[in-house]
Write an enzyme that holds these catalytic residues in place. Structure first.
Site, PDB file in Angstrom:
ATOM      1  N   GLU B 265      -4.258  -5.271  -6.216  1.00  0.00           N
ATOM      2  CA  GLU B 265      -4.759  -4.164  -5.405  1.00  0.00           C
ATOM      3  C   GLU B 265      -4.473  -2.905  -6.199  1.00  0.00           C
ATOM      4  O   GLU B 265      -3.316  -2.613  -6.498  1.00  0.00           O
ATOM      5  CB  GLU B 265      -4.051  -4.149  -4.049  1.00  0.00           C
ATOM      6  CG  GLU B 265      -4.655  -3.138  -3.102  1.00  0.00           C
ATOM      7  CD  GLU B 265      -3.603  -2.480  -2.263  1.00  0.00           C
ATOM      8  OE1 GLU B 265      -3.470  -1.247  -2.359  1.00  0.00           O
ATOM      9  OE2 GLU B 265      -2.890  -3.185  -1.517  1.00  0.00           O
ATOM     10  N   CYS B 302      -1.925   3.821  -0.444  1.00  0.00           N
ATOM     11  CA  CYS B 302      -3.129   3.216  -1.040  1.00  0.00           C
ATOM     12  C   CYS B 302      -4.380   3.690  -0.324  1.00  0.00           C
ATOM     13  O   CYS B 302      -5.459   3.707  -0.896  1.00  0.00           O
ATOM     14  CB  CYS B 302      -3.115   1.694  -0.904  1.00  0.00           C
ATOM     15  SG  CYS B 302      -1.563   0.907  -1.277  1.00  0.00           S
TER      16      CYS B 302
END
Lengths: 529, 529
Positions: B265, B302
């Protein structure tokens, strides 16, 4: 229906290129007359562009509409009738009965995915309704389900001109999930491809599907195939074929700016554990079963048993002698194409020359006739466990018997096995108890473990797994056969606090599709209250 | 508990190496005194070897045993008490309240996976019983379910020293599915890592788990991390961090002899569609919401909203002015480490210098103090749609407002967006109706679509999707947050004609675990008759 030899891009047929390919009849050993025009770069781009545009409409079609589309493809394939069967026989060398059976399998697969769509739960709908009064913070309304990826590139396989090709498993599952499909036709059965591609095209028109939902592209894998793999509009790839061809696709994908899922099924030697109790009980019967499995379809199944592992002993000797005898009694038969046939004899001769390998039987080479004759080789466990090359696949009706001197050597042989589509255990109940640790190791190596049968034969059903650890495939998380294959061309999308009217039906409170969902952690078909 | 600075390999602690690392306190701007010894090659090999051996036992533990193990880890983390909280605060610069909340999240995640194991249906058990009298051929008994992959390498993330690190989501899901875990500790929070790693080690001992089920390795990502990625015994990788670090792992995997699943990720700019009706209704309120979201945790989530897309108009001007004012009123706060802070200012200055970019507000640079000040930039849709570089992430409390001159330009801007973890839509019901086609395009770009809220905040629940198309992640089929994450470290295995006593409990006729299964195509908890 006559053969036009053109690329099919949505609802149009194009052939602006100058290079042509022809198919070969491996039984009559003659080139077939029809010329197939290799796609140009413009045509490839046009196919991907059309698929990209079609995706916007197609991904929003209802499951019912896609189910009808798949069923209509099945109907159109049946309507192609004898012309299709005869062409497939001519291009593959496979007998009419086998091709007729394969057509049935292809049609059944399409219908299975139609059923999966109507049942609907494959989308894995998960709903966590809002908890506005949760402390210290409220919980939002969170829902997710699988959605399609976009244009999928499918490489047709040489060994199943119908069931793993133009309207085969990958095409059926990709279309079912809501993805347009672009087929790279296999050079060996270009006419079969065209007839099936036309059936899909007609079904798309009849069902009102968007222009571009399907395309069929003609060309060599090493040039046209590579070009298609690298096209940024391609969102996933399905492939069935050799290790070298599969890895060249996999490696090409690493050169893309964006990685995409690649499902390359690349072959397998499908090891068989011949446990001592079972052989003692009936070495001859097991040999008979395996002679038939090794030579089925001239040994050209992905799940062909190319490796037999046994322990030293009298029963193993009886098995070896019986299998040798049975294989010697088989009649050589046509192979799929000249390249496969040439490599079969080359690979088995290479195997025969390896240190410690003994040829128990090798039928005469019939490379000129494009026919495969059976062969059986033998090697000690000691040689096997010290030479990885003995695990190289010999695609065709050949198998290698490994005779281990003791259980430790057998354990070692199993431990060093590469990844496989299948692993088979031939054992009595007592064998299975006694060798339980060995079996546990064995399961780490394969996608499917078969007990007391042969690995050839892959049932199309819900529970089938046709896939396995590398090098059997490039992605061990997926299957290319069976209902679960529909998820390989899908990804989860999550909606947070989305108004009801904008949610897909599968996620609406009322559950209008009546599917199974996970709501607040519980599996249910009830509406959300 | 004092800090030993050693690598933890199963039940032993080792530090044969000579190189050491130290953690840094970004608030006091001082190196912390403890030295952490970088692992040697022998130690790395030992960790993988032990994990490989432990896997044979661990993968056969019962779901209940693994559930208790996860819960015990949660207990041991709580028992680490204030020492753990203080260490995490010191190493991350994050406030105590945030770290306390993150500990709660970490513990909840472990408990969620324990609940998932007890409920048991995650294994996706599918059973097609034999049909001995089927014509023309009988059907074999075919069953499949998910099994674990083997040793999983997890890279701890800098921005969540607890919830995405040593005992974070990837570790919890990998252990839950039956895989040993090897952590590559993050250089920024080595002490926090050790305290949590010890908690896991103690839990493993207390629960009778095999030696090697968990290891924690100290070293730099670019050396030790790369070495671990290439180790043949590693069967899957989880990573959360920057695009460059993620891609270096992804690229290293392509050099392995065997490809393995990589879930990297890598960041996201989390675009927000500010639709005109919504802004007309309350530009100031939206600005207030977004000022808070942009600066939350010094912009180091994120899912931080780094891109705001709007249409030209009076309401957008009001929004821009209000957001600028709100951001100017925020207080700079500590960033996670000096490298992140340095790159934040460097990246935002690079953005500011790009053609057409106007700086609406940029707080003073506090790179020496390791603090991040907020910033807001503006660019026209015309510039945005002609310069891909404007999509580069600026990790920290900055955002870029794109003002499009018309709907076509907005559509174009959405169309060219790179893959994202999230996409947010701020719109009235009328906006959502009017822009339905735009929203449809938008969903192709992200893993989660949020309506009328901010993207920061990722609920740990069943329906969460934390993942998305590349470059947000390297594998859009998976999530790193929520219950579904358990499947990322698993693969299907199929048993054909397997005797009942050899089947896993999940596949036995009697359904002793009482789980939901698909039998003959139907979802049921009933036993197989």
């Amino acid at each position: 229906m006559s053969i036009a030899g053109k690329n099919i891009i949505g609802f149009e047929e194009v052939a602006a290129g100058t290079e042509v390919l022809r198919a070969y009849n491996p039984v009559s050993n003659d080139w077939l007359p029809e010329a197939f025009t290799v796609a140009t770069t413009d045509e490839i781009n046009r196919a991907v562009d059309k698929a990209t545009t079609a995706f916007r409409t197609y991904r929003n079609t209802t499951p019912e509409a896609r189910a009808v589309f798949l069923e209509t493809i099945a109907e159109k394939i049946m309507e192609a009738g004898d012309a299709l069967l005869q062409r497939a026989v001519a291009e593959s060398g496979l007998p009419l009965a086998r091709i007729t059976g394969e057509r049935q399998r292809t049609v059944s697969q399409l219908k299975l995915f139609a059923a999966v769509l109507r049942e609907g739960s494959w989308v894995d709908a998960i709903i966590d309704p809002a908890i506005p009064d949760r402390q210290p913070l409220p919980r939002a309304d969170i829902r997710k389900m699988l959605i399609p990826l976009g244009p999928v590139l499918v490489f047709a396989a040489s060994n199943f001109p119908l069931a793993f090709s133009t309207a085969g498993g990958d095409t059926a599952s990709a279309l079912a999930a809501g993805n347009p499909v672009i087929i790279k036709a296999h050079q060996s059965h270009l006419g079969t491809n065209e007839l099936v591609a036309k059936a899909i095209q007609q079904a798309a028109i009849q069902c009102g599907m968007p222009d571009g939902v399907f395309a069929s592209i003609i060309g060599n894998g090493s040039t046209i195939g590579q070009q298609m793999v690298k096209h940024p509009g391609i969102r996933a790839i399905g492939f069935t074929g050799s290790f070298n061809a599969g890895m060249s696709i996999f490696d090409a994908v690493t050169q893309r700016a964006e990685p995409i899922p690649v499902y390359a099924e690349m072959g397998s030697i499908n090891p068989v554990l011949l446990l001592p109790g079972k052989l003692a009980q009936g070495a001859e019967q097991v040999a008979q079963q395996y002679a038939a499995s090794i030579t089925l379809g001239t040994g050209q199944f992905c799940t062909n048993p190319g490796l037999l592992l046994a322990l030293e002993g009298e029963a193993t000797e009886r098995f070896a002698a019986a299998l040798q005898q049975q294989l010697a009694a088989t009649t050589p038969s046509a192979m799929l194409n000249r390249s496969i046939c040439y490599h079969y004899y080359e690979n088995r001769e290479q195997l025969a020359r390896k240190t410690g390998v003994e040829t128990l039987f090798a039928g005469v080479s019939l490379v000129e006739q494009t026919q495969g004759s059976a062969a059986l080789y033998r090697v000690s466990g000691k040689h096997f466990t010290t030479n990885q090359e003995l695990q190289q696949e010999v695609f065709g009706p050949a198998s290698l018997l490994v005779v281990c001197s003791d259980e430790e050597e057998l354990q070692q042989a199993v431990q060093m096995l590469h990844g496989q589509l299948t692993g088979t255990v031939m054992g009595t109940d007592e064998d299975l108890r006694y060798f339980s640790e060995l079996l546990d190791r064995f399961t780490e190596k394969a996608g499917r473990i078969i007990f007391n049968n042969v690995p050839t034969g892959v049932e199309v059903c819900y529970a089938m797994q046709h896939g396995g650890p590398f090098p059997a495939t490039t992605d061990l998380r997926s299957t290319s056969v069976g209902a679960s294959a529909i998820t390989r061309f899908a990804r989860p999308l999550c909606w947070q606090d989305c108004p009801q009217q904008l949610l897909p039906d599968a996620l609406k409170d009322a559950n209008p599709l009546g599917i199974w969902r996970r709501v607040n952690g519980e599996i249910t078909r009830e509406a959300v209250k």
